[in-house]
Write a protein that holds these residues in place. Structure first.
Motif, PDB file in Angstrom:
ATOM      1  N   ASP A  33      17.720  -5.140   8.687  1.00 39.35           N
ATOM      2  CA  ASP A  33      18.855  -5.106   7.766  1.00 39.35           C
ATOM      3  C   ASP A  33      18.831  -3.839   6.912  1.00 39.35           C
ATOM      4  O   ASP A  33      19.851  -3.445   6.355  1.00 39.35           O
ATOM      5  CB  ASP A  33      18.842  -6.319   6.834  1.00 39.35           C
ATOM      6  CG  ASP A  33      19.017  -7.633   7.583  1.00 39.35           C
ATOM      7  OD1 ASP A  33      19.767  -7.659   8.578  1.00 39.35           O
ATOM      8  OD2 ASP A  33      18.393  -8.635   7.169  1.00 39.35           O
ATOM      9  N   CYS A  52      12.024  -6.231   1.676  1.00 42.45           N
ATOM     10  CA  CYS A  52      12.579  -7.386   2.397  1.00 42.45           C
ATOM     11  C   CYS A  52      12.417  -8.678   1.607  1.00 42.45           C
ATOM     12  O   CYS A  52      13.323  -9.509   1.586  1.00 42.45           O
ATOM     13  CB  CYS A  52      11.921  -7.514   3.773  1.00 42.45           C
ATOM     14  SG  CYS A  52      12.404  -6.217   4.923  1.00 42.45           S
ATOM     15  N   GLU A  53      11.283  -8.831   0.944  1.00 39.31           N
ATOM     16  CA  GLU A  53      11.058 -10.045   0.154  1.00 39.31           C
ATOM     17  C   GLU A  53      12.049 -10.126  -1.001  1.00 39.31           C
ATOM     18  O   GLU A  53      12.683 -11.169  -1.212  1.00 39.31           O
ATOM     19  CB  GLU A  53       9.628 -10.059  -0.384  1.00 39.31           C
ATOM     20  CG  GLU A  53       9.294 -11.303  -1.181  1.00 39.31           C
ATOM     21  CD  GLU A  53       7.854 -11.346  -1.652  1.00 39.31           C
ATOM     22  OE1 GLU A  53       7.547 -12.266  -2.428  1.00 39.31           O
ATOM     23  OE2 GLU A  53       7.055 -10.478  -1.264  1.00 39.31           O
ATOM     24  N   CYS A 106      15.761 -10.256   3.205  1.00 33.28           N
ATOM     25  CA  CYS A 106      16.346  -9.751   4.444  1.00 33.28           C
ATOM     26  C   CYS A 106      15.239  -9.390   5.425  1.00 33.28           C
ATOM     27  O   CYS A 106      14.059  -9.562   5.125  1.00 33.28           O
ATOM     28  CB  CYS A 106      17.217  -8.520   4.156  1.00 33.28           C
ATOM     29  SG  CYS A 106      16.304  -7.086   3.561  1.00 33.28           S
ATOM     30  N   GLN A 107      15.633  -8.907   6.579  1.00 36.11           N
ATOM     31  CA  GLN A 107      14.712  -8.452   7.613  1.00 36.11           C
ATOM     32  C   GLN A 107      14.691  -6.921   7.624  1.00 36.11           C
ATOM     33  O   GLN A 107      15.657  -6.284   7.191  1.00 36.11           O
ATOM     34  CB  GLN A 107      15.165  -8.971   8.981  1.00 36.11           C
ATOM     35  CG  GLN A 107      15.092 -10.483   9.129  1.00 36.11           C
ATOM     36  CD  GLN A 107      13.666 -10.974   9.048  1.00 36.11           C
ATOM     37  OE1 GLN A 107      12.773 -10.430   9.692  1.00 36.11           O
ATOM     38  NE2 GLN A 107      13.441 -11.998   8.234  1.00 36.11           N
ATOM     39  N   PRO A 108      13.606  -6.302   8.144  1.00 39.09           N
ATOM     40  CA  PRO A 108      13.556  -4.840   8.211  1.00 39.09           C
ATOM     41  C   PRO A 108      14.776  -4.227   8.911  1.00 39.09           C
ATOM     42  O   PRO A 108      15.269  -3.179   8.497  1.00 39.09           O
ATOM     43  CB  PRO A 108      12.268  -4.561   8.992  1.00 39.09           C
ATOM     44  CG  PRO A 108      11.397  -5.734   8.689  1.00 39.09           C
ATOM     45  CD  PRO A 108      12.344  -6.902   8.599  1.00 39.09           C
TER      46      PRO A 108
END
Length: 86
Positions: free
Chosen positions: A61, A52-53, A57-59
């Motif tokens: 995604d 994600c980093e 993005c977010q998990p």
């Protein structure tokens, strides 16, 4: 499998290669391929956080849940196909 991995989508959006992502996350390209192709049985939160980093993005995604299709013709061990007859 009800959990679908959408790493390909984020790779395309970020114009990033699998090898480049694996290097930046700190995992082998082979392990990333296992995850990307939906063959992984588990993923560590540290790996998910690193993905994600790097991908910004977010998990959600990267991972989503889809229900199994009970009519796909593939009954698993212990299951009976709903249309099967004795």
């Amino acid at each position: 499998m009800p959990i679908v991995v959408d790493i390909d989508v984020m790779l395309a959006k970020r114009k990033m290669s699998v090898g480049g992502l694996a290097e930046r996350v700190g995992i082998s390209p082979a392990n990333l391929a296992v995850l990307k192709n939906g063959r992984a049985k588990a993923v560590r939160f540290t790996t998910l956080a690193a993905l994600c980093e790097v991908l910004e993005c977010q998990p959600g995604d990267l991972l989503r849940w889809e229900p199994d299709d009970p009519y796909d013709g593939r009954a698993t061990l212990g299951e009976v196909h709903p249309l099967a007859h004795d």
